[in-house]
Design a protein around this motif. Structure first.
Motif, PDB file in Angstrom:
ATOM      1  N   ARG A  66       4.568   2.216  35.876  1.00 27.18           N
ATOM      2  CA  ARG A  66       3.413   3.106  35.737  1.00 27.18           C
ATOM      3  C   ARG A  66       2.332   2.531  34.820  1.00 27.18           C
ATOM      4  O   ARG A  66       1.399   3.226  34.452  1.00 27.18           O
ATOM      5  CB  ARG A  66       3.892   4.461  35.208  1.00 27.18           C
ATOM      6  CG  ARG A  66       4.694   5.229  36.246  1.00 27.18           C
ATOM      7  CD  ARG A  66       5.409   6.418  35.646  1.00 27.18           C
ATOM      8  NE  ARG A  66       6.129   7.180  36.651  1.00 27.18           N
ATOM      9  CZ  ARG A  66       7.348   6.874  37.093  1.00 27.18           C
ATOM     10  NH1 ARG A  66       7.998   5.821  36.613  1.00 27.18           N
ATOM     11  NH2 ARG A  66       7.926   7.609  38.020  1.00 27.18           N
ATOM     12  N   ASN A  67       2.462   1.265  34.459  1.00 28.68           N
ATOM     13  CA  ASN A  67       1.494   0.616  33.557  1.00 28.68           C
ATOM     14  C   ASN A  67       1.309   1.437  32.288  1.00 28.68           C
ATOM     15  O   ASN A  67       0.187   1.650  31.823  1.00 28.68           O
ATOM     16  CB  ASN A  67       0.140   0.405  34.235  1.00 28.68           C
ATOM     17  CG  ASN A  67       0.234  -0.531  35.405  1.00 28.68           C
ATOM     18  OD1 ASN A  67       0.940  -1.524  35.344  1.00 28.68           O
ATOM     19  ND2 ASN A  67      -0.457  -0.216  36.479  1.00 28.68           N
ATOM     20  N   LEU A  68       2.406   1.896  31.734  1.00 32.31           N
ATOM     21  CA  LEU A  68       2.379   2.778  30.580  1.00 32.31           C
ATOM     22  C   LEU A  68       2.758   2.007  29.318  1.00 32.31           C
ATOM     23  O   LEU A  68       3.866   1.492  29.204  1.00 32.31           O
ATOM     24  CB  LEU A  68       3.349   3.953  30.792  1.00 32.31           C
ATOM     25  CG  LEU A  68       3.387   5.048  29.742  1.00 32.31           C
ATOM     26  CD1 LEU A  68       2.017   5.703  29.569  1.00 32.31           C
ATOM     27  CD2 LEU A  68       4.422   6.104  30.132  1.00 32.31           C
ATOM     28  N   THR A 116       3.957  13.954  35.482  1.00 30.67           N
ATOM     29  CA  THR A 116       2.521  14.124  35.253  1.00 30.67           C
ATOM     30  C   THR A 116       1.764  12.891  35.741  1.00 30.67           C
ATOM     31  O   THR A 116       0.760  13.011  36.451  1.00 30.67           O
ATOM     32  CB  THR A 116       2.230  14.376  33.763  1.00 30.67           C
ATOM     33  OG1 THR A 116       2.896  15.577  33.359  1.00 30.67           O
ATOM     34  CG2 THR A 116       0.736  14.499  33.504  1.00 30.67           C
ATOM     35  N   ILE A 117       2.246  11.712  35.382  1.00 28.43           N
ATOM     36  CA  ILE A 117       1.597  10.477  35.843  1.00 28.43           C
ATOM     37  C   ILE A 117       1.638  10.399  37.357  1.00 28.43           C
ATOM     38  O   ILE A 117       0.642  10.076  38.003  1.00 28.43           O
ATOM     39  CB  ILE A 117       2.265   9.241  35.207  1.00 28.43           C
ATOM     40  CG1 ILE A 117       1.987   9.205  33.704  1.00 28.43           C
ATOM     41  CG2 ILE A 117       1.779   7.955  35.874  1.00 28.43           C
ATOM     42  CD1 ILE A 117       2.792   8.170  32.939  1.00 28.43           C
ATOM     43  N   LYS A 169      -0.916   8.046  42.702  1.00 26.14           N
ATOM     44  CA  LYS A 169      -0.550   8.271  44.099  1.00 26.14           C
ATOM     45  C   LYS A 169      -0.974   7.086  44.959  1.00 26.14           C
ATOM     46  O   LYS A 169      -0.235   6.660  45.845  1.00 26.14           O
ATOM     47  CB  LYS A 169      -1.172   9.572  44.622  1.00 26.14           C
ATOM     48  CG  LYS A 169      -0.498  10.800  44.042  1.00 26.14           C
ATOM     49  CD  LYS A 169      -1.141  12.066  44.576  1.00 26.14           C
ATOM     50  CE  LYS A 169      -0.489  13.287  43.978  1.00 26.14           C
ATOM     51  NZ  LYS A 169      -1.079  14.534  44.467  1.00 26.14           N
ATOM     52  N   ASP A 170      -2.159   6.542  44.680  1.00 23.70           N
ATOM     53  CA  ASP A 170      -2.609   5.342  45.394  1.00 23.70           C
ATOM     54  C   ASP A 170      -1.680   4.165  45.118  1.00 23.70           C
ATOM     55  O   ASP A 170      -1.342   3.403  46.026  1.00 23.70           O
ATOM     56  CB  ASP A 170      -4.040   4.962  44.993  1.00 23.70           C
ATOM     57  CG  ASP A 170      -5.086   5.903  45.559  1.00 23.70           C
ATOM     58  OD1 ASP A 170      -4.766   6.670  46.496  1.00 23.70           O
ATOM     59  OD2 ASP A 170      -6.227   5.876  45.064  1.00 23.70           O
ATOM     60  N   GLU A 171      -1.287   4.004  43.860  1.00 17.79           N
ATOM     61  CA  GLU A 171      -0.367   2.916  43.499  1.00 17.79           C
ATOM     62  C   GLU A 171       0.954   3.058  44.255  1.00 17.79           C
ATOM     63  O   GLU A 171       1.482   2.079  44.776  1.00 17.79           O
ATOM     64  CB  GLU A 171      -0.077   2.929  41.993  1.00 17.79           C
ATOM     65  CG  GLU A 171      -1.244   2.560  41.119  1.00 17.79           C
ATOM     66  CD  GLU A 171      -0.999   2.822  39.632  1.00 17.79           C
ATOM     67  OE1 GLU A 171      -1.912   2.507  38.855  1.00 17.79           O
ATOM     68  OE2 GLU A 171       0.068   3.345  39.248  1.00 17.79           O
ATOM     69  N   LYS A 207       6.138  -0.282  46.786  1.00 14.60           N
ATOM     70  CA  LYS A 207       7.387   0.416  46.495  1.00 14.60           C
ATOM     71  C   LYS A 207       7.769   0.210  45.039  1.00 14.60           C
ATOM     72  O   LYS A 207       7.621  -0.879  44.500  1.00 14.60           O
ATOM     73  CB  LYS A 207       8.481  -0.131  47.413  1.00 14.60           C
ATOM     74  CG  LYS A 207       9.787   0.619  47.348  1.00 14.60           C
ATOM     75  CD  LYS A 207      10.794   0.002  48.305  1.00 14.60           C
ATOM     76  CE  LYS A 207      12.124   0.719  48.311  1.00 14.60           C
ATOM     77  NZ  LYS A 207      12.662   1.161  47.079  1.00 14.60           N
ATOM     78  N   SER A 208       8.285   1.240  44.423  1.00 20.49           N
ATOM     79  CA  SER A 208       8.719   1.147  43.028  1.00 20.49           C
ATOM     80  C   SER A 208       9.956   0.263  42.901  1.00 20.49           C
ATOM     81  O   SER A 208      10.890   0.388  43.700  1.00 20.49           O
ATOM     82  CB  SER A 208       9.031   2.539  42.483  1.00 20.49           C
ATOM     83  OG  SER A 208       9.608   2.423  41.201  1.00 20.49           O
ATOM     84  N   PRO A 209       9.972  -0.634  41.942  1.00 22.26           N
ATOM     85  CA  PRO A 209      11.158  -1.462  41.727  1.00 22.26           C
ATOM     86  C   PRO A 209      12.273  -0.726  40.989  1.00 22.26           C
ATOM     87  O   PRO A 209      13.383  -1.226  40.868  1.00 22.26           O
ATOM     88  CB  PRO A 209      10.622  -2.613  40.860  1.00 22.26           C
ATOM     89  CG  PRO A 209       9.485  -2.007  40.107  1.00 22.26           C
ATOM     90  CD  PRO A 209       8.881  -0.988  41.038  1.00 22.26           C
TER      91      PRO A 209
END
Length: 109
Positions: A38-40, A90-91, A98-100, A105-107
């Protein structure tokens, strides 16, 4: 420095309250893939200060937890660690996230 590059999770805690910092660091370690996906980025401010960053105006005089979006706006705030229950959902509800998610696909499993 992180505008439009990263989301931020800002924690402002009272000096000497190592329990908060330790519990957050443990949560991050257990969920590192979700943070990365999530680039957090996480930034701690002890007594409203961090030697590497200028203190945002909203933390001056306030202890708590802030989720800050790519645009620099505060998306979620809590006075306690209960924010951790909702931070990923929330993110994931944010339009840019949502675009990301639709483009890769999430690793994380």
């Amino acid at each position: 420095n992180y505008l439009w590059e990263n989301r931020l999770f800002i924690i402002s805690y009272k000096k000497g309250n190592a329990d908060i910092k330790n519990s957050i660091e443990e949560f991050i370690q257990k969920n590192q893939c979700e943070f990365d996906d999530r680039n957090l980025k996480v930034i701690f401010f002890e007594n409203y200060k961090n030697s590497n960053y200028q203190s945002p105006s909203y933390i001056i005089g306030n202890f708590g937890f802030w989720l800050v979006g790519y645009d620099g706006g505060v998306k979620l705030f809590s006075k306690d660690a209960s924010i951790l229950k909702n931070i990923f959902s929330t993110i994931d509800s944010m339009p840019m996230r949502k675009d990301e998610m639709s483009s890769r696909k999430s690793p994380c499993s």
